[in-house]
Structure formats: C-alpha cells, structure tokens
Enzyme design. Structure first.
Site, short mmCIF file in Angstrom:
data_model
loop_
_atom_site.label_atom_id
_atom_site.label_comp_id
_atom_site.label_asym_id
_atom_site.label_seq_id
_atom_site.Cartn_x
_atom_site.Cartn_y
_atom_site.Cartn_z
N HIS A 158 0.83 -1.29 -0.09
CA HIS A 158 0.04 -0.15 -0.08
C HIS A 158 0.96 1.36 0.02
O HIS A 158 1.75 1.18 0.69
CB HIS A 158 -0.92 -0.01 1.26
CG HIS A 158 -0.21 -0.38 2.60
ND1 HIS A 158 0.12 0.43 3.35
CD2 HIS A 158 0.09 -1.57 2.92
CE1 HIS A 158 0.68 0.02 4.31
NE2 HIS A 158 0.74 -1.45 4.18
N HIS A 166 -3.21 3.34 4.61
CA HIS A 166 -3.72 2.45 3.15
C HIS A 166 -4.43 3.52 2.50
O HIS A 166 -5.39 3.99 2.80
CB HIS A 166 -4.47 1.43 3.41
CG HIS A 166 -3.76 0.27 4.19
ND1 HIS A 166 -3.55 -1.00 3.43
CD2 HIS A 166 -3.41 0.14 5.28
CE1 HIS A 166 -2.87 -1.88 4.33
NE2 HIS A 166 -2.93 -1.23 5.64
N GLU A 191 4.62 -5.68 0.60
CA GLU A 191 4.63 -6.80 1.44
C GLU A 191 4.09 -8.24 0.68
O GLU A 191 2.99 -8.51 1.13
CB GLU A 191 3.70 -6.42 2.73
CG GLU A 191 2.51 -5.99 2.64
CD GLU A 191 1.72 -5.68 3.92
OE1 GLU A 191 1.79 -6.26 4.87
OE2 GLU A 191 1.06 -4.59 3.96
N GLU A 281 8.26 -7.73 4.47
CA GLU A 281 7.95 -6.23 4.05
C GLU A 281 8.86 -5.24 4.40
O GLU A 281 9.66 -5.10 5.43
CB GLU A 281 6.56 -5.68 4.92
CG GLU A 281 6.11 -4.43 4.65
CD GLU A 281 4.73 -4.23 5.59
OE1 GLU A 281 4.05 -3.34 5.17
OE2 GLU A 281 4.51 -4.96 6.56
#
Length: 296
Positions: A158, A166, A191, A281
């Site tokens: 995101h 997000h 991620e 991530e």
C-alpha cells in the site's frame, strides 16, 4: 506526495526506528514467551526511540496472515512449531514506516520464508518509476511460485500518506491488468505473502485491532467516556484494545462502540485452506535519485 526536507527526514528516521525495533523484537520470539511481552516491548521501544506506533504490533501465527495483536491480559505463548509474522510500524508526526518479517520456530519452513523475502527484494530491485503496479504483482507472483508456493492474492502492499496507512494504490502480490502506477514522491509498503495453502485469506474473529470511525450517540456513560478518549488520541491510525482498556470491566463499553459503528474492528485474516503463511515487508521511498528502503 511532494517531499520536503522536513518530511523526508521524518520518513527516514521513522524507518530507522522501525527497523531497529524489528531486529530487537525478532530475538524475543521464542517458544514459551508470551505474545503480549513482544507486542508491548515493540510499542514501548518505538516510543523510547522518539517515534510512535503507527499501528498495534501484529503477531500473526501459522495460518493467520495478519491482524492479530494480543488482547488485554493475553496469556497466549509462542509454540515450538509456530511460524510467526512480526509486523510493526512507527511514525514521526504521521510519517510512517511499516515493516515485517517471519520467524520460523519449527525450523520447517525456511523455503516458505525465502519465497516472500526473495519476492520483496526482487521487486524492489526492478522498480523504475513510474512503475505499473500490475507488473510489480507479476514479479512477486513469479518469484513466489518459483519456490513452489502461492502468493496470497487478496493481500497487498500500500501507498502511505501522512497519518494514512492505506491510501491511493495498492501493490498486488499477483499479476493484474491495470494502468495504475507508483511514481517519484510515493512512500510505499511492499509486503509479499507466500503460502503452502490455497493462496487467499478469509476473515476470522476480531484480532483486537480497531480504528475510529465517528462520534455517534451511545447510551452507556462509560462508552461515551471511552469514545471521547479514542477520538482525541486515536482518530487517525489503528489502535489496540490494550491501549484504551484499563480493565476487563470496560470491554462492555468497547463492544457498545462497535455496535454503534463508532469504531471498526479488524478481523484476523486466515489462510483459506489453513496453509502456513510467511510475510516480508519493507517501506520504500521513491525519489528523483532512486529507491530508498527506509526500513532496511
């Protein structure tokens, strides 16, 4: 977003703090250790180092891919067969760093962990802005499948803005046909999730993570007081029930806020067929000079 020097410095510092805490917390994840010890360490350590948690520390075990944080007085412990996703975030004045890794206590899933890690580093190396997000998903998918596993297709990375975890485009973990891109100025959490299961997650029970929605009328005085506290202190980013409840007696007030749609509760995300899940991530900042991994 345009990046001024002050914002840039806060983005970089948040990334340094998040990565330092991630590596310290990783060493704490051992069989017999309570999840709440690790989560509270993460959140307190982030504050000690000069930032704030961007969201509650996620400790998602085995087929749970995301969105579990220990509840108030949680006595759950890590087991010696667990595969643990440690996902944490730090922010300075709303500028966020989001990072995760997987710890395999069973020592049985090293390739599953490599699949998500390799996908992460491969796609970061391949980014040339502007970069089509569907092409990013293709790279992630190909790397994970090369290990014999499946990417989790309904989870994504995101773009992040100030105080917004997000927002904008999502970064898929599989190929999709789209014209959407990431470009210079974007702060992006990438991620990849890999699994030996079906390749999708489904909603489970609530994972003790919430976000503020709106102030609405509620009958219980205790609920009104709790809502005031949440709206003043947690109006932008997700929070844990541990952060707002002083005792189990206040759970009724929290539940009444849920029913009144004053807050939203995030469900845990479980692999659809019960497969094991790994996650890797990093947060990257796309600049005119190239890609900076803020959480390396």
């Amino acid at each position: 977003m345009d990046i001024e020097k002050e914002a840039y410095d806060k983005i970089i510092e948040a990334g340094k703090i998040a990565s330092k805490v991630r590596e310290e917390a990783k060493k704490m994840i051992k069989p017999g250790v309570k999840l709440i010890e690790v989560a509270e360490f993460v959140e307190q350590r982030i504050m000690e180092l000069g930032a704030k948690p961007a969201f509650p520390c996620n400790l998602s075990i085995n087929d749970i891919a995301a969105h579990y944080t220990p509840k108030l007085n949680d006595d759950l412990e890590f087991g010696d067969e667990d595969i643990v996703k440690l996902d944490l975030g730090a922010h300075i004045d709303g500028y966020i760093a989001d990072t995760a890794l997987t710890v395999d206590l069973s020592k049985s899933y090293s390739d599953l962990i490599k699949a998500s890690e390799d996908a992460l580093y491969t796609v970061i190396k391949e980014i040339t802005p502007p970069m089509n997000i569907g092409e990013m998903g293709r790279i992630i998918q190909e790397v994970i499948e090369s290990y014999g596993y499946k990417p989790v297709s309904n989870l994504s990375g995101h773009v992040m803005h100030r105080y917004e975890l997000h927002t904008g485009v999502s970064i898929p973990n599989v190929y999709e046909k789209t014209n959407k891109e990431i470009n210079v100025g974007d702060l992006v959490a990438i991620e990849p999730f890999a699994t030996n299961g079906f390749g999708m997650v489904k909603d489970g029970n609530l994972g003790n993570i919430y976000k503020f929605l709106a102030k609405r009328p509620v009958r219980l005085p205790q609920a009104r007081k709790l809502l005031d506290h949440i709206s003043k202190n947690h109006s932008y980013l997700p929070f844990a029930e541990r952060w707002v409840l002083k005792s189990e007696n206040e759970r009724l007030a929290l539940n009444s806020l849920l029913r009144a749609s004053c807050i939203y509760g995030y469900p845990i995300l479980k692999e659809r067929n019960g497969g094991m899940v790994s996650q890797a991530e990093h947060t990257i900042l796309i600049t005119d000079n190239g890609i900076e991994i803020t959480t390396k």
